[in-house]
Design a protein around this motif. Structure first.
Motif, mmCIF file in Angstrom:
data_model
loop_
_atom_site.group_PDB
_atom_site.id
_atom_site.type_symbol
_atom_site.label_atom_id
_atom_site.label_comp_id
_atom_site.label_asym_id
_atom_site.label_seq_id
_atom_site.Cartn_x
_atom_site.Cartn_y
_atom_site.Cartn_z
ATOM 1 N N ALA A 97 66.588 23.801 -28.894
ATOM 2 C CA ALA A 97 65.633 23.456 -29.957
ATOM 3 C C ALA A 97 66.283 22.504 -30.956
ATOM 4 O O ALA A 97 65.653 21.548 -31.438
ATOM 5 N N GLY A 98 67.559 22.752 -31.252
ATOM 6 C CA GLY A 98 68.285 21.858 -32.147
ATOM 7 C C GLY A 98 68.484 20.487 -31.543
ATOM 8 O O GLY A 98 68.296 19.462 -32.212
ATOM 9 N N THR A 99 68.848 20.435 -30.256
ATOM 10 C CA THR A 99 69.053 19.136 -29.607
ATOM 11 C C THR A 99 67.731 18.397 -29.419
ATOM 12 O O THR A 99 67.698 17.164 -29.439
ATOM 13 N N MET A 130 67.605 20.450 -36.526
ATOM 14 C CA MET A 130 68.769 20.340 -35.652
ATOM 15 C C MET A 130 69.902 21.247 -36.126
ATOM 16 O O MET A 130 70.480 22.011 -35.347
ATOM 17 N N MET A 131 70.207 21.172 -37.405
ATOM 18 C CA MET A 131 71.295 21.988 -37.943
ATOM 19 C C MET A 131 70.947 23.479 -37.892
ATOM 20 O O MET A 131 71.813 24.318 -37.645
ATOM 21 N N SER A 132 69.687 23.805 -38.087
ATOM 22 C CA SER A 132 69.253 25.209 -37.978
ATOM 23 C C SER A 132 69.457 25.718 -36.564
ATOM 24 O O SER A 132 69.857 26.869 -36.346
ATOM 25 N N GLY A 133 69.176 24.856 -35.579
ATOM 26 C CA GLY A 133 69.410 25.231 -34.185
ATOM 27 C C GLY A 133 70.879 25.482 -33.909
ATOM 28 O O GLY A 133 71.243 26.441 -33.219
ATOM 29 N N LEU A 134 71.745 24.640 -34.461
ATOM 30 C CA LEU A 134 73.185 24.831 -34.277
ATOM 31 C C LEU A 134 73.662 26.116 -34.959
ATOM 32 O O LEU A 134 74.480 26.858 -34.407
ATOM 33 N N ILE A 135 73.144 26.376 -36.138
ATOM 34 C CA ILE A 135 73.526 27.603 -36.854
ATOM 35 C C ILE A 135 73.067 28.834 -36.073
ATOM 36 O O ILE A 135 73.838 29.775 -35.851
ATOM 37 N N GLY A 136 71.793 28.826 -35.667
ATOM 38 C CA GLY A 136 71.247 29.972 -34.936
ATOM 39 C C GLY A 136 71.974 30.223 -33.627
ATOM 40 O O GLY A 136 72.315 31.365 -33.294
#
Length: 344
Positions: free
Chosen positions: A208-210, A256-262
């Motif tokens: 989702a982030g990518t 994007m950053m939220s996807g990386l964090i999650g």
């Protein structure tokens, strides 16, 4: 000068150079058709796979030497039995470009940046491009012939409905980048499926982030052709977002950053990941958003290029540092346990 003297003046080295030059010139349109010479696009396919592979290796405790072997083979496509999954996705990119140029040849002739593409300019015939496309598809199917059932299904979906329908999206919706984001980043899921035979929630969150990242960089890329796209009737998020483009790009950068964090939380990543991938990536996106001029094709191309090389590498550095951190920690724990048990 006599003909004999003239012919003698042509050295074997000159003939060899002439032959090499002729071959190179004949191959150039075919190379351009696949965009392989535009390496930024290749890297934008490679990074999601590399991130997913590193994430999988950390979770599955893949030994560091084996991981680097998988990564290396994935990048160059050297060994089918040991991960040509990324090479498969690079081939999808090449085939997708061929298919895109076949369908978009009339659009491309109306856009300044693309009017010189091989099919649009007539350097390659449509019939020749179709044969070239089928050759790509055959090679891709051969490359994934031995993968497990889940990886095989993901490969088929990526090849046909996702990559196959993308060129049509720009005709029917202003969100072709959203469709592209799914096909460009399926490597995240393939890395998990190929190694473990499963796809966990963390992989979908990372994808989702990518996906948001693809909308980010491909919207910037599409800004190069805004004026010509309006005339040609091509739809894109660059046109859809209009004067609010930077605000919307900021939103997708946040996704994007939220996807990386999650994904990092779900996969149990530690400090190196959150500092480099999340922290460093956030700063890089913010600086890029401030610097890019969406009305300047030169600025947009430079930003797209930096995503393919700089940002992708920065985020992978966080994945890699965290994986090595965790692998070394596990090795030290195992060594300490064996030492204690041996002493007892």
């Amino acid at each position: 000068m006599s003909s004999s003297v003239a012919s003698a003046s042509v050295s074997p080295a000159s003939k060899s150079f002439s032959f090499t030059h002729t071959v190179a010139a004949s191959l150039e349109p075919w190379i351009n058709l696949t965009r392989v010479s535009r390496f930024a696009g290749t890297m934008l396919v490679f990074w999601p796979y590399a991130w997913g592979l590193t994430m999988t290796a950390r979770s599955a405790n893949v030994p560091i030497p084996q991981f680097f072997y998988l990564l290396f083979c994935g990048f160059i496509g050297a060994s089918l039995s040991h991960s040509t999954i990324d090479y498969f996705f690079l081939s999808v990119l090449g085939a997708g470009c061929v298919w895109n140029d076949i369908l978009d040849r009339n659009f491309d002739r109306q856009v300044e940046r693309t009017k010189g593409r091989p099919i649009a300019s007539g350097k390659i015939s449509v019939r020749g491009a179709v044969v070239f496309l089928w050759a790509h598809l055959g090679i891709m199917l051969w490359m994934v012939r031995d993968v497990n059932d889940l990886a095989w299904k993901i490969a088929l979906v990526t090849m046909f409905p996702l990559a196959g329908l993308y060129p049509l999206m720009k005709r029917i919706t202003y969100w072709p980048q959203a469709w592209l984001g799914i096909s460009m980043n399926a490597g995240v899921l393939m890395a998990w499926a190929f190694i473990t035979g499963t796809v966990p929630t963390s992989a979908f969150v990372l994808m989702a982030g990518t996906w948001a990242w693809t909308i980010w960089y491909d919207t910037i890329y599409a800004c190069q052709d805004k004026k010509d796209d309006v005339k040609a009737g091509v739809k894109s998020t660059a046109l859809l977002f209009g004067n609010s483009i930077k605000l919307v790009l900021a939103f997708f950068a946040s996704v994007m950053m939220s996807g990386l964090i999650g994904a990092g939380i779900l996969n149990g990543h530690q400090l190196p990941y959150f500092m480099l991938s999340v922290g460093g990536g956030s700063v890089y996106l913010a600086v890029q958003l401030y610097a890019v001029d969406t009305d300047s094709p030169k600025s947009c191309w430079a930003a797209f290029h930096r995503n393919g090389f700089n940002l992708g590498a920065l985020i992978w550095a966080g994945f890699l540092a965290d994986y090595i951190w965790a692998a070394k920690g596990s090795a030290l724990t195992e060594f300490a346990s064996k030492t204690v048990l041996g002493g007892l």
